[in-house]
Scaffold this active site. Structure first.
Site, PDB file in Angstrom:
ATOM      1  N   SER A 158      15.326   9.910   7.762  1.00 26.11           N
ATOM      2  CA  SER A 158      16.006   8.142   7.650  1.00 26.11           C
ATOM      3  C   SER A 158      17.526   8.408   7.408  1.00 26.11           C
ATOM      4  O   SER A 158      18.069   9.494   6.903  1.00 26.11           O
ATOM      5  CB  SER A 158      15.362   7.867   6.028  1.00 26.11           C
ATOM      6  OG  SER A 158      16.191   6.798   5.453  1.00 26.11           O
ATOM      7  N   ALA A 197      14.661  14.346  -0.215  1.00 28.44           N
ATOM      8  CA  ALA A 197      13.525  14.772   0.679  1.00 28.44           C
ATOM      9  C   ALA A 197      13.998  14.513   2.109  1.00 28.44           C
ATOM     10  O   ALA A 197      13.758  15.454   3.001  1.00 28.44           O
ATOM     11  CB  ALA A 197      12.341  13.756   0.367  1.00 28.44           C
ATOM     12  N   LYS A 198      14.466  13.361   2.563  1.00 29.24           N
ATOM     13  CA  LYS A 198      14.976  12.868   3.895  1.00 29.24           C
ATOM     14  C   LYS A 198      16.158  13.938   4.317  1.00 29.24           C
ATOM     15  O   LYS A 198      16.104  14.286   5.563  1.00 29.24           O
ATOM     16  CB  LYS A 198      15.282  11.299   3.847  1.00 29.24           C
ATOM     17  CG  LYS A 198      14.114  10.634   3.794  1.00 29.24           C
ATOM     18  CD  LYS A 198      13.081  10.836   4.673  1.00 29.24           C
ATOM     19  CE  LYS A 198      11.967   9.969   4.505  1.00 29.24           C
ATOM     20  NZ  LYS A 198      10.840  10.507   5.859  1.00 29.24           N
ATOM     21  N   TYR A 250      13.816  10.439  -2.817  1.00 31.71           N
ATOM     22  CA  TYR A 250      13.530  10.152  -1.607  1.00 31.71           C
ATOM     23  C   TYR A 250      14.706  10.573  -0.674  1.00 31.71           C
ATOM     24  O   TYR A 250      14.327  11.339   0.395  1.00 31.71           O
ATOM     25  CB  TYR A 250      13.180   8.796  -1.267  1.00 31.71           C
ATOM     26  CG  TYR A 250      12.932   8.030   0.110  1.00 31.71           C
ATOM     27  CD1 TYR A 250      11.745   8.227   0.436  1.00 31.71           C
ATOM     28  CD2 TYR A 250      14.062   7.862   0.755  1.00 31.71           C
ATOM     29  CE1 TYR A 250      11.435   7.766   1.672  1.00 31.71           C
ATOM     30  CE2 TYR A 250      13.847   6.991   2.089  1.00 31.71           C
ATOM     31  CZ  TYR A 250      12.331   7.250   2.630  1.00 31.71           C
ATOM     32  OH  TYR A 250      12.143   6.555   3.948  1.00 31.71           O
ATOM     33  N   GLY A 284      -0.245   7.025  10.265  1.00 27.59           N
ATOM     34  CA  GLY A 284      -0.301   6.268  11.675  1.00 27.59           C
ATOM     35  C   GLY A 284      -1.209   5.157  11.298  1.00 27.59           C
ATOM     36  O   GLY A 284      -1.379   4.479  12.192  1.00 27.59           O
ATOM     37  N   GLY A 285      -1.532   4.492  10.198  1.00 20.07           N
ATOM     38  CA  GLY A 285      -2.253   3.688  10.034  1.00 20.07           C
ATOM     39  C   GLY A 285      -1.567   2.079   9.829  1.00 20.07           C
ATOM     40  O   GLY A 285      -1.991   1.047  10.160  1.00 20.07           O
ATOM     41  N   SER A 286      -0.229   2.250   9.673  1.00 14.56           N
ATOM     42  CA  SER A 286       0.666   0.948   9.461  1.00 14.56           C
ATOM     43  C   SER A 286       1.913   1.224   9.808  1.00 14.56           C
ATOM     44  O   SER A 286       2.383   2.428   9.988  1.00 14.56           O
ATOM     45  CB  SER A 286       0.259   0.409   8.007  1.00 14.56           C
ATOM     46  OG  SER A 286       0.821   1.313   7.125  1.00 14.56           O
ATOM     47  N   LEU A 319      -1.948  13.374   2.075  1.00 14.20           N
ATOM     48  CA  LEU A 319      -1.021  14.460   2.477  1.00 14.20           C
ATOM     49  C   LEU A 319      -0.719  15.380   1.402  1.00 14.20           C
ATOM     50  O   LEU A 319       0.028  16.297   1.776  1.00 14.20           O
ATOM     51  CB  LEU A 319       0.007  13.827   3.278  1.00 14.20           C
ATOM     52  CG  LEU A 319      -0.077  13.025   4.463  1.00 14.20           C
ATOM     53  CD1 LEU A 319       0.971  12.655   5.134  1.00 14.20           C
ATOM     54  CD2 LEU A 319      -0.939  13.871   5.529  1.00 14.20           C
TER      55      LEU A 319
END
Length: 255
Positions: A149, A165-166, A162, A20-22, A71
């Site tokens: 995604s 994973a998505k 990636y 949630g930081g960016s 995480l």
């Protein structure tokens, strides 16, 4: 641009957002905070996360709870979930947003790289859901929103771990929805198209690539992080109470 819609049932809801930081995550933190929700977010980067908290405290008189954790460290992740519940009550809205879309060639992927990539892009989705599950069961309701995604749907050639994973997140979403539905807990996925975060602009966006992409969308505008807020508010609220096990594609009509 923040959504104009108001969801009264999200006021005072305990919301937890990973990454949630960016980027998209920061937009979601602000979007839910503006609904009056009690928002906690997990991120590994302290400086940008605290700057976000300061900005929201100044602009809307609400300060989200920043929880620093990697995480990939499941015990640290579980501790962060516990801290969010202790501060705001049992989490009833979880948004698994965090991801890392580094490019990698098939020839260069090692077993260690593969495992590290999955440990960030897929594994936390399951273990964060597992950690919030008891509180949601006790509450008799909950909404888990997993970010996937469109990359695996468009056969993106430059990040096979990636995209694997998505794609896995969609299967995980459906499996969790089947298991948790009897407890009043809904699980859905959101698949964004190409969103113009700072990271994307710094690393991969050129005027030519952006123009070519937007030209293939039905809505001929570049997507920005705020474009994902409304979808997540809807999925989190009781406006979507019978919607579960679904993947909502938010890509301006590219697909």
């Amino acid at each position: 641009m923040m959504p104009s819609a108001k969801f009264p049932d999200l006021e005072n809801a305990s919301v937890l957002i990973t990454g949630g930081g960016s980027g998209i995550g920061a937009a979601l933190v602000e979007g839910f905070a503006r609904q009056g929700a009690k928002v906690a977010f997990i991120d590994i980067t302290r400086e940008t996360s605290l700057a976000l908290c300061d900005r929201l405290e100044s602009s809307i008189c609400t300060r989200p709870l920043f929880l620093k954790a990697d995480l990939r460290d499941i015990e640290a992740l579980r501790a962060a979930v516990s801290a969010a519940a202790k501060a705001h009550g049992p989490v009833t809205v979880l948004i698994n947003n965090a991801a890392l879309d580094d490019r990698h060639a098939v020839e260069d992927v090692t077993p260690d790289y593969w495992d590290a990539n999955q440990a960030l892009n897929l594994r936390p989705h399951f273990f964060t859901a597992q950690a919030v599950m008891p509180g949601m069961k006790q509450a008799g309701r909950g909404s888990i929103i997993n970010f996937t995604s469109t990359s695996f749907l468009i056969n993106h050639p430059d990040m096979p771990s990636y995209t694997a994973a998505k794609a896995g997140i969609v299967g995980l979403t459906k499996g969790l929805a089947g298991y948790l539905g009897p407890h009043g807990i809904r699980v859905n996925a959101v698949a964004p198209g190409w969103v113009m975060t700072d990271r994307q602009r710094e690393r991969w966006v050129t005027p030519e690539t952006l123009a070519a992409h937007v030209a293939k969308q039905c809505i001929r505008e570049a997507m920005v992080p705020e474009d994902l807020i409304g979808t997540c508010l809807f999925l989190a609220s009781d406006a979507s109470r019978m919607l579960t096990a679904q993947t909502l594609i938010v890509d301006g009509g590219y697909l």
